[in-house]
Scaffold this active site. Structure first.
Site: not given
Length: 254
Positions: A35, A38, A147, A165
């Site tokens: 995605m 970080v 998740d 997350d």
């Protein structure tokens, strides 16, 4: 733009939105996934350390991913439990979109398990109690993580676990991201009924926690045979209770 901000924008080739470079000084890359990236950054005014998730440009323009980031920011701002890493700010409409979290030092639980397996009974019990307490708080607020896995759990130097997350979490205050025929999450940790397309409930998180604890106490990777297995075959094995693991010497059966 001054030299410091130009240097900031050049970190790992990332082009940060101006509002980020004005407020934060970026000092390094913490990690990268499908995605986005970080980064470790420091707030210029009060010197607070933060983690900044910036979506990849191609991902940012794909359907649904800005909504996923918006969801993660919303749930992480609830302050539901101390183990949930808190969102400081987010802008899902910027290019690229970003979300800023409190910085948490430590390593992923997956690294701890891989480096130290099997974990001691005391260490495993602490992981179990801390994660269960956090999940109970999330579920009380009708939020399901969906998740939960060792990669999404940070173990601080003190040993405390923190959960990351929440981008595909479900809850009453936002609509589910799941569409017909699509399963979100990591298959090894998804409850069988969810893989079959049934309703996502708190039991899905409890199943994932059980798999995580199995990994903690196993002398060898109990999921090795499943990691590259098609979902249909994985479901068949689970339904026949054929998951096997090698119990460490200090872990006696209950």
């Amino acid at each position: 733009m001054d030299e410091d901000q130009q240097k900031t924008n050049a970190i790992n080739g990332e082009d940060f939105p101006p509002q980020l470079t004005e407020r934060y000084k970026f000092v390094g890359l913490l990690g990268e996934g499908g995605m986005g990236r970080v980064f470790h950054a420091v707030e210029r005014m009060n010197k607070r350390h933060v983690a900044v998730k910036v979506l990849h440009a191609d991902i940012a323009n794909a359907p649904g991913f800005r909504d996923r980031l918006r969801r993660e920011a919303l749930v992480s701002k609830y302050n539901i439990h101390p183990a949930v890493v808190q969102c400081v700010e987010a802008d899902v409409d910027s290019n690229p979109p970003f979300i800023v979290f409190d910085y948490v030092g430590g390593v992923s639980l997956s690294k701890v398990i891989n480096d130290e397996r099997p974990l001691s009974k005391k260490r495993t019990m602490r992981v179990a109690l801390e994660l269960a307490d956090c999940l109970a708080a999330l579920h009380e607020q009708k939020v399901v993580h969906r998740d939960l896995k060792p990669d999404n759990i940070i173990t601080e130097p003190s040993g405390r676990c923190r959960i990351l997350d929440l981008g595909i979490a479900t809850g009453d205050d936002f609509t589910a991201m799941t569409k017909a025929g699509i399963v979100l999450g990591t298959p090894l940790y998804i409850a069988p009924e969810v893989l079959l397309g049934e309703e996502v409930t708190p039991r899905a998180d409890i199943f994932a926690l059980g798999v995580i604890l199995l990994e903690c106490v196993s002398a060898e990777d109990p999921l090795a045979a499943l990691r590259d297995m098609p979902i249909a075959k994985m479901l068949a094995l689970r339904s026949r209770s054929e998951l096997k693991f090698k119990r460490p010497k200090d872990c006696e059966p209950a």
